[in-house]
Enzyme design. Sequence first.
Site, short mmCIF file in Angstrom:
data_model
loop_
_atom_site.label_atom_id
_atom_site.label_comp_id
_atom_site.label_asym_id
_atom_site.label_seq_id
_atom_site.Cartn_x
_atom_site.Cartn_y
_atom_site.Cartn_z
N LYS A 53 0.75 -1.03 -0.18
CA LYS A 53 -0.36 0.30 -0.23
C LYS A 53 0.95 1.02 0.04
CE LYS A 53 -3.43 -2.69 2.29
NZ LYS A 53 -3.69 -2.87 3.74
N GLN A 97 -4.08 -1.31 9.79
CA GLN A 97 -3.38 -2.60 9.28
C GLN A 97 -4.03 -3.75 10.62
OE1 GLN A 97 -2.79 -3.77 6.25
NE2 GLN A 97 -3.11 -5.46 7.16
N ASP A 120 -10.76 3.30 5.21
CA ASP A 120 -11.07 1.50 4.61
C ASP A 120 -12.29 1.89 4.93
OD1 ASP A 120 -8.81 -0.41 4.42
OD2 ASP A 120 -8.76 -0.05 6.74
#
Length: 285
Positions: A53, A97, A120
């Site tokens: 990412k 994460q 997210d």
Amino acid sequence: MAAEKLDGEALAARVRAEVAAEVAALGAQGRQVCLATVLVGDDPASSRYVAMKQQDCAEVGIVTKSHHLPADLAQDDLLALLGALNADPTVHGILLQLPLPAHLDEQAALLAIDPAKDVDGLHPVNLGRLVMGTPGLLPCTPAGIVELLAAHHVPVEGRHVVVVGRGLTIGRPLALLLALKRPGCNAAVTVVHTGVPDLEAYVRQADVLVAAAGHANLVKAAWVKPGAAVVAAGTSFAGRRLLSDVEEEAAEVAGWMTPRIGGVGPMTRAMLLRNTLLAATGAGR
């Protein structure tokens, strides 16, 4: 006749190019887009995902601030970091994460992230906006799936979509998104899961099938309605081999189908970049 490939790699490349152009335009105005990544512990898969990412961000001009924390981090220290990132005006998105080490409260950590920086799209405030059909940062994988179907001109509006899987990251938000009265959605949506006794009967009805259960080869090729669009969003591993929720032979029956590699995954990563840009401009609110 083999199914048309729902090519996530090609579409993701287009999305990344669009994001890069907009990030460059902001840069020309002296505005730098920034994503903060938070990784707790040294899980190899999580470390690899974060690195990917960060590389994606670098390729489109998004700056990343990396926070790699020890596995024995205290809950209060994690919440303090998230609070500091919320308050930092130079940070536009926060990526925590998962999974976190077992002693940490994931739900409390996710709730601690400012919804405006929740790239997210899984904060209850953003999910609530999705329920209401108001603008907000959308969960990355569902948003990517909708774009993938639209880009390949798959008929969705008014069609029967069957989503296999009710998870928070894909199944539930995708069902809500596809049912909304908006372009590329407005479908009749049925959500089923592995606990449904006659899963096959539901799958056979699907004009558009999204398998997101994380069970290898759960959906048999013989179940797929001829000409249906099939999105294999759920994955699992056998050793290092990535496995799909849908038998690969389904491509001989379906009208459209994602490949085992290069379908949904690249779109999820591309949508994270788009969400970071939207968070930076305020357009996701």
